[in-house]
Scaffold this active site. Structure first.
Site, PDB file in Angstrom:
ATOM      1  N   LEU A 174      34.155  14.514   6.027  1.00 41.03           N
ATOM      2  CA  LEU A 174      35.369  14.557   6.847  1.00 41.03           C
ATOM      3  C   LEU A 174      36.279  15.693   6.400  1.00 41.03           C
ATOM      4  O   LEU A 174      36.410  15.957   5.208  1.00 41.03           O
ATOM      5  CB  LEU A 174      36.149  13.244   6.705  1.00 41.03           C
ATOM      6  CG  LEU A 174      35.394  11.940   6.902  1.00 41.03           C
ATOM      7  CD1 LEU A 174      36.319  10.756   6.691  1.00 41.03           C
ATOM      8  CD2 LEU A 174      34.787  11.904   8.295  1.00 41.03           C
ATOM      9  N   CYS A 181      39.442  19.534  -2.036  1.00 42.18           N
ATOM     10  CA  CYS A 181      37.975  19.426  -2.069  1.00 42.18           C
ATOM     11  C   CYS A 181      37.278  20.693  -2.549  1.00 42.18           C
ATOM     12  O   CYS A 181      36.578  20.659  -3.554  1.00 42.18           O
ATOM     13  CB  CYS A 181      37.472  19.024  -0.700  1.00 42.18           C
ATOM     14  SG  CYS A 181      38.168  17.452  -0.200  1.00 42.18           S
TER      15      CYS A 181
HETATM   16  C1  UGA Z   1      36.246  20.116   3.252  1.00 43.58           C
HETATM   17  C2  UGA Z   1      34.931  20.105   4.048  1.00 43.58           C
HETATM   18  O1  UGA Z   1      35.052  20.948   5.195  1.00 43.58           O
HETATM   19  C3  UGA Z   1      34.564  18.689   4.501  1.00 43.58           C
HETATM   20  O2  UGA Z   1      33.295  18.701   5.158  1.00 43.58           O
HETATM   21  C4  UGA Z   1      34.505  17.779   3.257  1.00 43.58           C
HETATM   22  O3  UGA Z   1      34.239  16.448   3.625  1.00 43.58           O
HETATM   23  C5  UGA Z   1      35.830  17.828   2.528  1.00 43.58           C
HETATM   24  O4  UGA Z   1      36.115  19.194   2.158  1.00 43.58           O
HETATM   25  C6  UGA Z   1      35.706  16.979   1.289  1.00 43.58           C
HETATM   26  O5  UGA Z   1      34.874  17.294   0.442  1.00 43.58           O
HETATM   27  O6  UGA Z   1      36.339  15.927   1.239  1.00 43.58           O
HETATM   28  P1  UGA Z   1      38.854  20.005   3.896  1.00 43.58           P
HETATM   29  O7  UGA Z   1      39.113  20.325   2.459  1.00 43.58           O
HETATM   30  O8  UGA Z   1      39.593  18.892   4.533  1.00 43.58           O
HETATM   31  O9  UGA Z   1      37.278  19.679   4.131  1.00 43.58           O
HETATM   32  O10 UGA Z   1      39.212  21.284   4.732  1.00 43.58           O
HETATM   33  P2  UGA Z   1      38.437  22.492   5.456  1.00 43.58           P
HETATM   34  O11 UGA Z   1      38.719  22.440   6.891  1.00 43.58           O
HETATM   35  O12 UGA Z   1      37.029  22.569   5.042  1.00 43.58           O
HETATM   36  O13 UGA Z   1      39.236  23.736   4.852  1.00 43.58           O
HETATM   37  C7  UGA Z   1      39.257  24.003   3.462  1.00 43.58           C
HETATM   38  C8  UGA Z   1      40.004  25.271   3.159  1.00 43.58           C
HETATM   39  O14 UGA Z   1      39.267  26.391   3.622  1.00 43.58           O
HETATM   40  C9  UGA Z   1      41.374  25.370   3.838  1.00 43.58           C
HETATM   41  O15 UGA Z   1      42.311  25.890   2.915  1.00 43.58           O
HETATM   42  C10 UGA Z   1      41.168  26.350   4.968  1.00 43.58           C
HETATM   43  O16 UGA Z   1      42.324  27.061   5.307  1.00 43.58           O
HETATM   44  C11 UGA Z   1      40.108  27.265   4.351  1.00 43.58           C
HETATM   45  N1  UGA Z   1      39.290  27.989   5.346  1.00 43.58           N
HETATM   46  C12 UGA Z   1      38.466  27.298   6.174  1.00 43.58           C
HETATM   47  C13 UGA Z   1      39.336  29.364   5.383  1.00 43.58           C
HETATM   48  O17 UGA Z   1      40.074  30.019   4.618  1.00 43.58           O
HETATM   49  N2  UGA Z   1      38.537  30.016   6.277  1.00 43.58           N
HETATM   50  C14 UGA Z   1      37.713  29.372   7.134  1.00 43.58           C
HETATM   51  O18 UGA Z   1      37.011  30.048   7.922  1.00 43.58           O
HETATM   52  C15 UGA Z   1      37.674  27.972   7.081  1.00 43.58           C
END
Ligand code: UGA
Length: 429
Positions: A153, A260
């Site tokens: 998630l 995460c």
């Molecule tokens: C992440 C994973 O995507 C989930 O599948 C997982 O379940 C979760 O960790 C966990 O282990 O509990 P999350 O931390 O909620 O989810 O957020 P993401 O949407 O993955 O984003 C993480 C970070 O990456 C954010 O700071 C976002 O801004 C950054 N990001 C994301 C980027 O800088 N570039 C991107 O293209 C995508």
């Protein structure tokens, strides 16, 4: 199915409420009595879109309840999920003390067959310790199985991710456990991957590490784009159309944050090290991520020269949009450095202000987005909340001392911003 969810943090609460939504009877347990009181009084301890409505609906339908009493929850369940925290310790290795404590409590509470499922993100092989612990403390010889069911998630879209998963990973050792897990997830009609326990545990860390690697790749690419005059957005769009690469998680910016990716990457590097492998690739993923924040500061300095006494308006504080989560948000380090260099920072975030106030000292918090522009020498966009797209640029410009926008998420359209008379700086464009 009767389910106990031990640990009512972000993962446990969302999963527990969603299990109830798809027809199960769920008891959520937490040893934090304040949190349980909050939930029992109809309030939410976290902000997650859509979750509050599901919790209210399921409590009213008597399919979801909250308690601090683990024994009662175990007595009344066939399946018991462990979703407690595994926070990082000194070198990034996860602290598994909560998992062990809960396993011990489950063992002494079991009276009938129980399927114990690891939901928390844990190092590969943790299931062996859970099994050993249950065997040791389960003096009555009650039969049980252990399964692994990692969660994927994302904060901000957790409910939708739960209801529409790409895949459900289930690590099991027996047909009985496999059948129970399949029955739980049957209403979702989603692809299910059945594996052995160690593989299921690894899929979680490997997935998060791979996604973080994609982001760091895009960020490293952004540096090359800036130096060569290319636009990283155009480059990643072109790359992402190749099905083998895919378009997601290639957005360059100020780096990933949240509870995460940084934690799981550290943990995975440590786990590999313990197993005798130096996962250098992932260490570099971390280095690139940290560097992006420093590069962003340098970019600000490249237009403002000295930061001493400069007014800096910050839009967005949470680690990503649609969440109030500030944990490991890039904004924390960036703002700390700006303040250290003598700048006066005004900040606004649609949801994370309350949490931010507790951890970011020495800045002014504004109740409206426009107010951060007051006498500002530059505006920084640190989280891509969609409401920032609606900001009235003409009004903002009037309030600013110098019209410069530094977009740490490549969210805004350069041509539109420049048309309004702003200087626009993005990342890798
Ligand atoms: C992440 C994973 O995507 C989930 O599948 C997982 O379940 C979760 O960790 C966990 O282990 O509990 P999350 O931390 O909620 O989810 O957020 P993401 O949407 O993955 O984003 C993480 C970070 O990456 C954010 O700071 C976002 O801004 C950054 N990001 C994301 C980027 O800088 N570039 C991107 O293209 C995508």
């Amino acid at each position: 199915m009767k389910i106990a969810m031990i640990g009512t943090g972000y993962v446990g609460l969302t999963t527990g409420a969603c299990f109830a939504k798809i027809g199960h009877e769920v008891i959520c347990v937490d040893n934090d009595s304040n949190k349980i009181e909050t939930l029992n009084s109809g309030k939410m301890p976290i902000y997650e879109p859509g979750l509050h409505d599901i919790v209210k609906e399921m409590v009213t339908a008597h399919r979801l309840s909250f308690t601090t009493d683990i024994k009662t929850a175990v007595h009344n369940s066939t399946v018991c999920f462990i979703a407690v925290g595994t926070p990082p310790r000194g070198k990034g290795e996860p602290d598994l003390a909560y998992v062990e404590n809960v396993a011990r409590e489950i063992a002494t509470s079991m009276e009938e067959y129980l399927l114990i499922v690891e939901k928390s993100t844990v190092p590969v092989q943790t299931h062996k310790w859970i099994r050993t612990t249950i065997e040791r403390y389960n003096r009555t010889g009650t039969p049980f199985d252990v399964a692994s069911n990692p969660e994927f998630l994302r904060e901000g879209s957790a409910v939708n991710d739960f209801l529409n998963p790409d895949r459900i990973v289930i690590g099991v050792e027996s047909d009985r456990a496999s059948d129970l897990m399949k029955e739980i997830y049957k209403p979702l009609n989603a692809p299910i991957v059945i594996t052995d326990l160690a593989s299921a545990e690894l899929i979680k860390h490997a997935s998060n590490a791979f996604l973080a690697m994609k982001i760091s790749f895009a960020n490293a690419l952004a540096v090359v784009c800036e130096a060569s005059g290319a636009d990283v957005h155009q480059v990643t769009c072109g790359m992402g159309m190749d099905k083998r690469i895919g378009p997601s998680f290639l957005d360059a910016g100020i780096g990933y944050g949240g509870f995460c990716f940084p934690k799981d990457l550290r943990a995975f590097i440590h786990i590999a090290e313990e197993l005798g492998y130096d996962f250098k690739l992932l260490r570099e993923v971390e280095n690139i991520n940290n560097e992006m924040k420093l590069r962003f500061i340098r970019k600000i300095q490249s237009v403002l020269w000295n930061l001493q006494n400069k007014n800096i308006g910050v839009l967005g504080l949470s680690f990503k949009p649609d969440t109030d989560d500030m944990r490991f948000a890039p904004s924390i380090d960036i703002i700390a450095e700006l303040v250290h260099k003598g700048a006066h920072v005004r900040a606004y975030d649609p949801k994370a202000m309350e949490r931010a106030r507790k951890i970011i000292p020495g800045i002014e918090f504004c109740s409206k987005a426009e107010d951060v522009a007051e006498d500002a020498d530059i505006l920084l966009l640190l989280t891509e909340w969609s409401e920032f797209k609606q900001l009235d640029l003409t009004k903002l410009k009037k309030r600013m001392r110098v019209p410069i926008i530094c977009d740490g998420r490549n969210m805004l359209k350069r041509t539109e911003i420049e048309k309004q008379g702003f200087t626009y700086l993005g990342v890798g464009r």
